[in-house]
Design a protein around this motif. Structure first.
Motif, PDB file in Angstrom:
ATOM      1  N   PHE A 250       0.836  -1.201   0.000  1.00 20.27           N
ATOM      2  CA  PHE A 250       0.000   0.000   0.000  1.00 20.27           C
ATOM      3  C   PHE A 250       0.872   1.253   0.000  1.00 20.27           C
ATOM      4  CE2 PHE A 250      -2.198   3.438   2.160  1.00 20.27           C
ATOM      5  CZ  PHE A 250      -3.413   3.493   1.476  1.00 20.27           C
ATOM      6  N   LEU A 251       1.844   1.278   0.910  1.00 16.42           N
ATOM      7  CA  LEU A 251       2.701   2.464   1.019  1.00 16.42           C
ATOM      8  C   LEU A 251       3.485   2.684  -0.273  1.00 16.42           C
ATOM      9  CD1 LEU A 251       3.933   2.050   4.707  1.00 16.42           C
ATOM     10  CD2 LEU A 251       2.111   3.526   3.823  1.00 16.42           C
ATOM     11  N   ALA A 252       3.880   1.574  -0.887  1.00 20.04           N
ATOM     12  CA  ALA A 252       4.654   1.690  -2.126  1.00 20.04           C
ATOM     13  C   ALA A 252       3.797   2.263  -3.252  1.00 20.04           C
ATOM     14  CB  ALA A 252       5.204   0.319  -2.512  1.00 20.04           C
ATOM     15  N   ALA A 253       2.485   2.048  -3.186  1.00 22.26           N
ATOM     16  CA  ALA A 253       1.606   2.529  -4.250  1.00 22.26           C
ATOM     17  C   ALA A 253       1.250   4.007  -4.099  1.00 22.26           C
ATOM     18  CB  ALA A 253       0.324   1.691  -4.285  1.00 22.26           C
ATOM     19  N   VAL A 266      -1.337   5.274  11.676  1.00 22.72           N
ATOM     20  CA  VAL A 266      -1.372   3.963  11.026  1.00 22.72           C
ATOM     21  C   VAL A 266      -0.925   2.878  12.008  1.00 22.72           C
ATOM     22  CG1 VAL A 266      -0.116   2.556   9.345  1.00 22.72           C
ATOM     23  CG2 VAL A 266      -1.187   4.690   8.629  1.00 22.72           C
ATOM     24  N   ASP A 267       0.102   3.180  12.803  1.00 23.40           N
ATOM     25  CA  ASP A 267       0.551   2.202  13.805  1.00 23.40           C
ATOM     26  C   ASP A 267      -0.563   1.893  14.804  1.00 23.40           C
ATOM     27  OD1 ASP A 267       2.978   1.984  12.587  1.00 23.40           O
ATOM     28  OD2 ASP A 267       4.028   3.357  13.949  1.00 23.40           O
ATOM     29  N   ASP A 268      -1.308   2.934  15.208  1.00 24.06           N
ATOM     30  CA  ASP A 268      -2.447   2.710  16.110  1.00 24.06           C
ATOM     31  C   ASP A 268      -3.466   1.771  15.458  1.00 24.06           C
ATOM     32  OD1 ASP A 268      -1.359   4.444  17.957  1.00 24.06           O
ATOM     33  OD2 ASP A 268      -2.632   6.162  17.404  1.00 24.06           O
ATOM     34  N   VAL A 293      -6.194   9.147   3.390  1.00 23.91           N
ATOM     35  CA  VAL A 293      -5.276   8.069   3.061  1.00 23.91           C
ATOM     36  C   VAL A 293      -5.216   7.042   4.206  1.00 23.91           C
ATOM     37  CG1 VAL A 293      -3.207   9.250   3.918  1.00 23.91           C
ATOM     38  CG2 VAL A 293      -2.995   7.578   2.085  1.00 23.91           C
ATOM     39  N   LEU A 294      -5.484   7.509   5.419  1.00 23.50           N
ATOM     40  CA  LEU A 294      -5.504   6.591   6.566  1.00 23.50           C
ATOM     41  C   LEU A 294      -6.697   5.653   6.458  1.00 23.50           C
ATOM     42  CD1 LEU A 294      -4.572   9.162   9.342  1.00 23.50           C
ATOM     43  CD2 LEU A 294      -3.072   7.570   8.140  1.00 23.50           C
ATOM     44  N   ILE A 317     -21.286  14.442  -2.594  1.00 26.22           N
ATOM     45  CA  ILE A 317     -20.119  15.032  -3.266  1.00 26.22           C
ATOM     46  C   ILE A 317     -18.840  14.449  -2.710  1.00 26.22           C
ATOM     47  CG2 ILE A 317     -18.767  17.149  -3.496  1.00 26.22           C
ATOM     48  CD1 ILE A 317     -21.232  18.714  -3.759  1.00 26.22           C
ATOM     49  N   LEU A 318     -18.806  14.362  -1.389  1.00 16.60           N
ATOM     50  CA  LEU A 318     -17.605  13.875  -0.734  1.00 16.60           C
ATOM     51  C   LEU A 318     -17.411  12.383  -0.997  1.00 16.60           C
ATOM     52  CD1 LEU A 318     -15.543  15.385   0.788  1.00 16.60           C
ATOM     53  CD2 LEU A 318     -16.701  14.816   2.900  1.00 16.60           C
ATOM     54  N   ALA A 319     -18.512  11.644  -1.006  1.00 16.58           N
ATOM     55  CA  ALA A 319     -18.418  10.210  -1.293  1.00 16.58           C
ATOM     56  C   ALA A 319     -17.842  10.009  -2.691  1.00 16.58           C
ATOM     57  CB  ALA A 319     -19.796   9.563  -1.174  1.00 16.58           C
ATOM     58  N   GLU A 320     -18.343  10.816  -3.634  1.00 12.79           N
ATOM     59  CA  GLU A 320     -17.864  10.679  -5.008  1.00 12.79           C
ATOM     60  C   GLU A 320     -16.393  11.041  -5.123  1.00 12.79           C
ATOM     61  OE1 GLU A 320     -20.859  13.165  -6.459  1.00 12.79           O
ATOM     62  OE2 GLU A 320     -22.344  11.536  -6.387  1.00 12.79           O
ATOM     63  N   GLN A 321     -16.006  12.084  -4.400  1.00 13.32           N
ATOM     64  CA  GLN A 321     -14.607  12.488  -4.430  1.00 13.32           C
ATOM     65  C   GLN A 321     -13.710  11.388  -3.859  1.00 13.32           C
ATOM     66  OE1 GLN A 321     -13.205  16.496  -2.979  1.00 13.32           O
ATOM     67  NE2 GLN A 321     -12.388  15.161  -1.384  1.00 13.32           N
ATOM     68  N   HIS A 322     -14.108  10.827  -2.732  1.00 12.98           N
ATOM     69  CA  HIS A 322     -13.331   9.733  -2.147  1.00 12.98           C
ATOM     70  C   HIS A 322     -13.209   8.591  -3.154  1.00 12.98           C
ATOM     71  CE1 HIS A 322     -12.754  11.449   1.661  1.00 12.98           C
ATOM     72  NE2 HIS A 322     -13.858  11.065   2.283  1.00 12.98           N
ATOM     73  N   PHE A 323     -14.322   8.325  -3.823  1.00 10.36           N
ATOM     74  CA  PHE A 323     -14.317   7.238  -4.790  1.00 10.36           C
ATOM     75  C   PHE A 323     -13.322   7.530  -5.914  1.00 10.36           C
ATOM     76  CE2 PHE A 323     -15.975   5.015  -8.563  1.00 10.36           C
ATOM     77  CZ  PHE A 323     -15.949   3.720  -8.082  1.00 10.36           C
TER      78      PHE A 323
END
Ligand code: ADP
Ligand code: MG
Length: 680
Positions: A250-253, A266-268, A293-294, A317-323
């Motif tokens: 994931f981090l590499a992508a 992320v560690d949590d 990204v988290l 709107i926000l859902a679409e943006q996340h998508f």
């Protein structure tokens, strides 16, 4: 003898009519009466000589009636009763309006205690309508600290004082002690009986402080115990630990590396996933700190463990943006993501639901209708709520009831003051993302008036010429007569036709259809629009890195936190960004508020300021915020007590959960509403 939960009609002087008036104050039982705390107190303890009375503040004095009281009828509806009183230091004229009966109560030659304020007038110094009683009478209106209750028409303070007094005399000893002795002793808190007696009939202001301290603690303790119970319930169910915790692919992508704060969060998350209880976490971070990204990282890990994720955004709107952002990233890692919103066409909806039901899609992004609709999942195990206060205590409780006990991750929209976050999210573990991605420059913010309009237009033009994009936020959608508010629709038209005919101007507001909104947002994201005129639908989460200027029309109309959110829409790339607040408001408080925003980019500082200025009820604007109503405690002032109470409650609940028929349970149910959704 009446008991605590008897109706108020058991008190002498309370018939059906009085009972109805009390009911209007929410008072049905003696217990209700005892928990209707005074909103203020009058200090009537000190006796002063007549010569020391002032016009500044009312005071008590003892004096003899030295003239026969005389009532004169001035006109219909106006009787004046006059008399003179005296002590060793002087004489004083008293006037009572329409209280002819006092002539029968104040006898010539007798001594009484009075309470009132001097008035200086043309006719000399005098006093109007003082309260009085005999020295031998119980101290009710003089020689004491008098509580002042919140009143409704027809209910006088004197009556409430008397009724509360009766209730105290009858059932003080019945009041349940909800605080465990150990908790009280450790903090030196007084007992329930003393606290309730004193809050209503304080012997001194020092005692009052002792009583108040305990009642504030009690209130927070009950609330915190409720949250702790919720948390205990949600985490009581064991959860199989995830085995596959590698994030390397994931981090590499990612096109960037995580900030230190993101790494810690992320560690949590990984530690939660590795544990044998469901995750119960809040991620708090200022606007632009990179919370999305988290969420993606968490969804990725869940998918690697054969589990599905539902990511809920507050708006389509926000859902679409996340998508748009997450789908390609996750797809490149072999994780299939679908979008599910109300405005999707029927075939697309059907396909998305089918993919979730058979498990071929691992992630779904939508609004919180995701959990209330008829969506079935093959193996839903992670629920992420982004940017919403609306996902409150009740919803969290309902979720665990409905979806088994999935991992739960909440990402807070606005930085909120610590008090409110303890109240709203006190049942969650906390990760704070207190670092912005590198290269961000603070957004320069200016407060300007209408007079500078030509210069603002030039500035907009220059940003566009440099290839950047501009938001212009208006407080309303349509023009309203009478009101000079900038309305998005008309303003977009004016700008597009006459001010910037050569630029590409788009319009976005909450009343547009989902598909229209999506199309406009997509064009803006793709750089096909130079200017986006919008309402606050773009307030949360919208992320277009090329936008460098946020103009807010009628800025006085918005709350501080809301303006901070709006400003957070720019400054997301490496180019220098600006926020221009346009307002001709003159009120000094308003200007101070707007200047506070110009002075800092720190969301937590702004939130604290906002809480101070507007109070917790208004902090979240008109949105449903799910804040409980506290009777004594103040969310703006009692932060330290809240923390203490929260620790004590957590410890108590862990050591021994209260029995369902205990007074503490009863109080928790009462505080969280009827408890239908939260505690059933
Ligand atoms: P918010 O916390 O307000 O939800 P976002 O998740 O929308 O913030 O992130 C804001 C922007 O910062 C996005 O464009 C995102 O891609 C970018 N971003 C996030 N983390 C980093 C990082 N570590 N380095 C560089 N850019 C990042
Ligand atoms: Mg966000």
């Amino acid at each position: 003898m009446p008991s605590l939960f008897d109706p108020v009609t058991v008190l002498s002087g309370v018939g059906p009519a009085r009972a109805r008036q009390l009911e209007a104050l929410g008072i049905r039982t003696l217990y209700d009466l005892l928990t209707d705390f005074p909103r203020d107190y009058e200090d009537r303890t000190r006796l002063v000589p007549i010569a020391s009375l002032t016009t500044d503040a009312p005071a008590c004095f003892e004096a003899m009636v030295v003239t026969e009281p005389r009532t004169s009828h001035i006109r219909r509806g106006l009787d004046l009763t006059k008399l003179t009183v005296a002590d060793d230091t002087g004489r004083l004229h008293l006037t009572f309006f329409n209280q002819a009966y006092v002539a029968g109560q104040l006898a010539y030659g007798e001594t009484y205690l009075f309470y009132g304020r001097l008035e200086g007038g043309l006719l000399g110094v005098q006093m109007t309508n003082p309260a009085f009683e005999r020295p031998g009478d119980p101290a009710v209106v003089t020689r004491r600290i008098l509580p002042v209750y919140g009143l409704t028409a027809g209910l006088h303070n004197k009556l409430l004082v008397r009724l509360v007094g009766q209730a105290l005399d009858a059932c003080l000893e019945d009041l349940p002690e909800v605080l465990p002795t150990s908790v009280r002793e450790a903090r030196g808190l007084c007992g329930a009986a003393f606290a309730y007696e004193t809050i209503h009939r304080p012997a001194s202001f020092a005692d009052l402080a002792v009583a108040r301290k305990r009642l504030v603690f009690e209130e927070f303790f009950v609330f915190s115990a409720g949250l702790a119970l919720l948390r205990a319930r949600r985490t009581a169910v064991p959860h199989a630990p995830y085995r596959n915790l590698s994030l390397e692919p994931f981090l590499a992508a990612l096109p960037f590396s995580l900030t230190g704060a993101q790494r810690r969060a992320v560690d949590d998350l990984l530690a939660d996933f590795a544990g044998s209880r469901p995750m119960n976490r809040l991620i708090q971070g200022d606007v632009g700190s990179g919370k999305t990204v988290l969420a993606a990282a968490a969804a990725y890990v869940a998918a690697q463990n054969g589990c599905q994720t539902a990511l809920m955004a507050p708006t389509e709107i926000l859902a679409e943006q996340h998508f748009r952002h997450l789908e390609p990233l996750l797809a490149s890692l072999g994780v299939s993501t679908v979008l599910l919103t109300g405005s999707l066409g029927a075939p697309a909806k059907r396909a998305a639901k089918a993919a979730l039901a058979d498990g071929s899609a691992q992630v779904v992004i939508g609004t919180h209708a995701l959990l209330t609709g008829d969506v079935t999942f093959a193996r839903l195990d992670l629920v992420i709520a982004d940017e919403q206060h609306r996902f409150g205590v009740a919803q969290r409780a309902a979720l665990s009831a409905k979806a088994g006990s999935p991992h739960l991750l909440v990402m807070s929209a606005t930085p909120i003051p610590r008090t409110l976050s303890l109240i709203l999210y006190g049942d969650l573990d906390l990760s704070v993302v207190d670092e912005l991605p590198p290269g961000r420059q603070p957004v320069d913010t200016f407060l300007v008036g209408e007079a500078l309009r030509p210069r603002i237009n030039q500035f907009i033009r220059r940003q566009a010429a440099e290839g950047h994009q501009v938001y212009i936020v208006c407080p309303a959608v349509e023009e309203q007569e009478a009101d000079s508010l900038k309305a998005a629709e008309a303003w977009a038209e004016t700008l597009g036709k006459t001010v910037f005919p050569d630029l590409r101007v788009g319009l976005l507001h909450g009343r547009m259809k989902g598909a229209e909104k999506e199309a406009v947002m997509a064009r803006f994201s793709a750089g096909e629009l130079d200017i986006l005129v919008a309402t606050t639908v773009i307030e949360v989460g919208v992320d277009v890195a090329n936008a460098t200027l946020m103009v807010v029309e009628n800025a006085e109309r918005f709350g501080l936190s809301q303006l901070h959110q709006l400003r957070g829409r720019v400054g997301r790339g490496s180019a220098k960004s600006y926020c221009v607040l346009i307002s001709d408001a003159k009120a000094p408080e308003t200007r101070a508020r707007l200047k506070a925003l110009c002075a800092t980019n720190d969301g937590f500082q702004i939130a604290q300021e906002d809480l101070k200025l507007r109070g917790p009820g208004d902090f979240f604007g008109r949105r449903q915020h799910g804040l409980p109503v506290f009777k004594v405690a103040s969310l703006a002032c009692d932060l330290a007590t809240l923390q203490e109470a929260q620790e004590a409650a957590a410890a108590c609940i862990t050591a021994s959960p209260p029995a369902e028929d205990s007074p503490l349970w009863g109080r928790i149910r009462a505080l969280f509403g009827d408890g239908e959704t939260v505690f059933n």
